[in-house]
Design an enzyme around this catalytic site. Structure first.
Site, PDB file in Angstrom:
ATOM      1  N   TYR A 165       0.838  -1.207   0.000  1.00 36.79           N
ATOM      2  CA  TYR A 165       0.000   0.000   0.000  1.00 36.79           C
ATOM      3  C   TYR A 165       0.877   1.263   0.000  1.00 36.79           C
ATOM      4  CZ  TYR A 165      -3.722   3.044   1.883  1.00 36.79           C
ATOM      5  OH  TYR A 165      -4.634   4.042   2.106  1.00 36.79           O
ATOM      6  N   LYS A 169       0.958   4.111  -2.816  1.00 35.35           N
ATOM      7  CA  LYS A 169       0.542   5.474  -2.479  1.00 35.35           C
ATOM      8  C   LYS A 169       1.644   6.485  -2.780  1.00 35.35           C
ATOM      9  CE  LYS A 169      -3.718   5.205  -1.103  1.00 35.35           C
ATOM     10  NZ  LYS A 169      -4.751   5.608  -2.093  1.00 35.35           N
TER      11      LYS A 169
HETATM   12  P1  NAI Z   1     -13.318   2.445   1.622  1.00 34.44           P
HETATM   13  O1  NAI Z   1     -12.932   1.020   1.551  1.00 34.44           O
HETATM   14  O2  NAI Z   1     -14.497   2.840   2.435  1.00 34.44           O
HETATM   15  O3  NAI Z   1     -13.520   3.048   0.176  1.00 34.44           O
HETATM   16  C1  NAI Z   1     -12.826   2.637  -0.951  1.00 34.44           C
HETATM   17  C2  NAI Z   1     -13.830   2.490  -2.064  1.00 34.44           C
HETATM   18  O4  NAI Z   1     -13.117   2.157  -3.267  1.00 34.44           O
HETATM   19  C3  NAI Z   1     -14.821   1.356  -1.797  1.00 34.44           C
HETATM   20  O5  NAI Z   1     -16.156   1.844  -1.911  1.00 34.44           O
HETATM   21  C4  NAI Z   1     -14.474   0.331  -2.860  1.00 34.44           C
HETATM   22  O6  NAI Z   1     -15.609  -0.402  -3.331  1.00 34.44           O
HETATM   23  C5  NAI Z   1     -13.864   1.184  -3.951  1.00 34.44           C
HETATM   24  N1  NAI Z   1     -12.970   0.415  -4.823  1.00 34.44           N
HETATM   25  C6  NAI Z   1     -12.016  -0.470  -4.448  1.00 34.44           C
HETATM   26  N2  NAI Z   1     -11.417  -0.990  -5.520  1.00 34.44           N
HETATM   27  C7  NAI Z   1     -11.998  -0.430  -6.607  1.00 34.44           C
HETATM   28  C8  NAI Z   1     -11.821  -0.568  -8.002  1.00 34.44           C
HETATM   29  N3  NAI Z   1     -10.904  -1.422  -8.502  1.00 34.44           N
HETATM   30  N4  NAI Z   1     -12.586   0.170  -8.843  1.00 34.44           N
HETATM   31  C9  NAI Z   1     -13.521   1.029  -8.354  1.00 34.44           C
HETATM   32  N5  NAI Z   1     -13.755   1.179  -7.033  1.00 34.44           N
HETATM   33  C10 NAI Z   1     -12.998   0.471  -6.164  1.00 34.44           C
HETATM   34  O7  NAI Z   1     -12.013   3.224   2.154  1.00 34.44           O
HETATM   35  P2  NAI Z   1     -11.715   4.781   2.379  1.00 34.44           P
HETATM   36  O8  NAI Z   1     -11.038   4.886   3.679  1.00 34.44           O
HETATM   37  O9  NAI Z   1     -12.892   5.613   2.101  1.00 34.44           O
HETATM   38  O10 NAI Z   1     -10.592   5.022   1.271  1.00 34.44           O
HETATM   39  C11 NAI Z   1     -10.675   5.964   0.220  1.00 34.44           C
HETATM   40  C12 NAI Z   1      -9.284   6.288  -0.240  1.00 34.44           C
HETATM   41  O11 NAI Z   1      -8.576   6.965   0.780  1.00 34.44           O
HETATM   42  C13 NAI Z   1      -8.450   5.067  -0.598  1.00 34.44           C
HETATM   43  O12 NAI Z   1      -7.637   5.355  -1.735  1.00 34.44           O
HETATM   44  C14 NAI Z   1      -7.598   4.876   0.616  1.00 34.44           C
HETATM   45  O13 NAI Z   1      -6.415   4.178   0.330  1.00 34.44           O
HETATM   46  C15 NAI Z   1      -7.344   6.310   1.005  1.00 34.44           C
HETATM   47  N6  NAI Z   1      -6.916   6.499   2.369  1.00 34.44           N
HETATM   48  C16 NAI Z   1      -7.769   6.329   3.406  1.00 34.44           C
HETATM   49  C17 NAI Z   1      -7.333   6.553   4.683  1.00 34.44           C
HETATM   50  C18 NAI Z   1      -8.243   6.481   5.842  1.00 34.44           C
HETATM   51  O14 NAI Z   1      -7.805   6.845   6.959  1.00 34.44           O
HETATM   52  N7  NAI Z   1      -9.473   6.034   5.689  1.00 34.44           N
HETATM   53  C19 NAI Z   1      -5.923   6.882   4.979  1.00 34.44           C
HETATM   54  C20 NAI Z   1      -5.130   7.098   3.812  1.00 34.44           C
HETATM   55  C21 NAI Z   1      -5.623   6.887   2.559  1.00 34.44           C
END
Ligand code: NAI
Length: 303
Positions: A165, A169
């Site tokens: 990851y 990133k």
């Molecule tokens: P989440 O798991 O709730 O949301 C991620 C979304 O991306 C999900 O709805 C999932 O279905 C969708 N997804 C996954 N693979 C996919 C694909 N191949 N094509 C289309 N959609 C896809 O997680 P969250 O926390 O909302 O994450 C959003 C972004 O923020 C991610 O890139 C994550 O890595 C990043 N992030 C989140 C952090 C946090 O504290 N929650 C910290 C640092 C980064």
């Protein structure tokens, strides 16, 4: 000053839940027409369903906004191109791309299968590359575009068990650096957001009291600023719980050591001066960093 997106079209990937859903709702509430993308799978990237994207698009429409849903996986370039065509057919332009889709496959590096490393790179890095590649000609022709990469503190600073990851990133930061330079002449601005938020991605990584403070909505202001008309470019903002910081890839002033046979020993002796941060700068490009080194060498020749 009000930040509004009337007349703007946005694509938000992974917007069926978590941060992406909040991004999509906030852009729509401020006037943007939003294509809500989500392939609707589990946190580890398995499964898939169109329901997640459709539910959020319906939520936006119910609140009086304009939205369409798309269930493409960002790993599938043909499906991403079709997604861009879908937005173009509906609204004729694409102003904003928020690359937010992501998955986790955490394990220590020793225990991690290469398949888990590659899949995480595929979704985060190649997913963003596919989306950028598909919107780039549209934004270039419009001479306007705002692209946001979702990076992470793991990429910037590391976290135990997240080598895949973190590598993905940080790769997005590298992608931003060059796309921002190449997009500048057509007013395509490219930035990174490093969020901290309580979502299904983090729910088992932090205690409940901390999760309560970390509403995903608290990250949204940083996204809105980074994709607004007056946005900066090549900026990395960290956001969580209402706090905002900028991360910089800085360069120390360094020391000219020369190239003689004793250079390794001289460098080892002077390492504290080479790494001293008092006169840090942020070069405007990779080439500019190289130019600084050549400049220091030329000063020695001139002496
Ligand atoms: P989440 O798991 O709730 O949301 C991620 C979304 O991306 C999900 O709805 C999932 O279905 C969708 N997804 C996954 N693979 C996919 C694909 N191949 N094509 C289309 N959609 C896809 O997680 P969250 O926390 O909302 O994450 C959003 C972004 O923020 C991610 O890139 C994550 O890595 C990043 N992030 C989140 C952090 C946090 O504290 N929650 C910290 C640092 C980064």
């Amino acid at each position: 000053m009000t930040i509004d997106f009337k007349g703007r079209v946005a694509i938000v990937t992974g917007a069926g839940g978590g941060l992406g859903r909040q991004h999509a709702l906030a852009l729509a509430a401020r006037g943007a027409k939003v294509l809500v993308n989500d392939f609707g799978g589990a946190r580890d990237g398995s499964g898939g369903s169109a329901t997640a994207a459709e539910t959020v698009a319906a939520e936006i429409r119910a609140a009086g906004g304009e939205a369409i849903a798309n269930a493409a996986s960002v790993t599938d370039f043909a499906a991403v191109q079709a997604m861009v065509q879908q937005a173009m057919a509906a609204w004729g332009r694409i102003d904003i791309l928020v690359n937010n889709a992501g998955i986790l496959r955490d394990k220590t590096f020793a225990k991690m299968d290469l398949a888990d490393f590659e899949l995480v790179l595929d979704v985060h890095l190649m997913g963003a590359v596919h989306c950028c590649k598909a919107v780039w000609p549209v934004m270039t022709a419009q001479r306007y575009g705002r692209i946001l990469m979702t990076t992470s503190s793991t990429g910037l600073y590391g976290n135990f068990g997240q080598s895949n990851y973190g590598a993905a990133k940080m790769a997005l930061v590298g992608l931003m650096q060059t796309l921002a330079l190449e997009g500048a002449k057509n007013d395509i601005r490219v930035n990174c957001l490093a969020p901290t938020a309580a979502t299904r991605m983090t729910e088992d990584l932090m205690p409940q009291t901390v999760l309560d403070a970390l509403k995903p909505e608290a990250v949204v202001p940083a996204m809105l600023v980074l994709v607004s008309q007056e946005s900066p470019t090549r900026t990395i903002l960290c956001a969580g719980a209402g706090s905002f910081e900028a991360a910089h890839i800085t360069l120390t002033e360094g020391v000219w050591i020369g190239t003689d046979a004793q250079a390794p020993e001289h460098l080892a002796e002077q390492l504290a001066r080479v790494t001293a941060r008092s006169n840090d700068s942020v070069p405007q490009s990779g080439a500019a960093q190289g130019t600084l080194e050549i400049g220091k060498a030329m000063q020695q020749v001139a002496r």
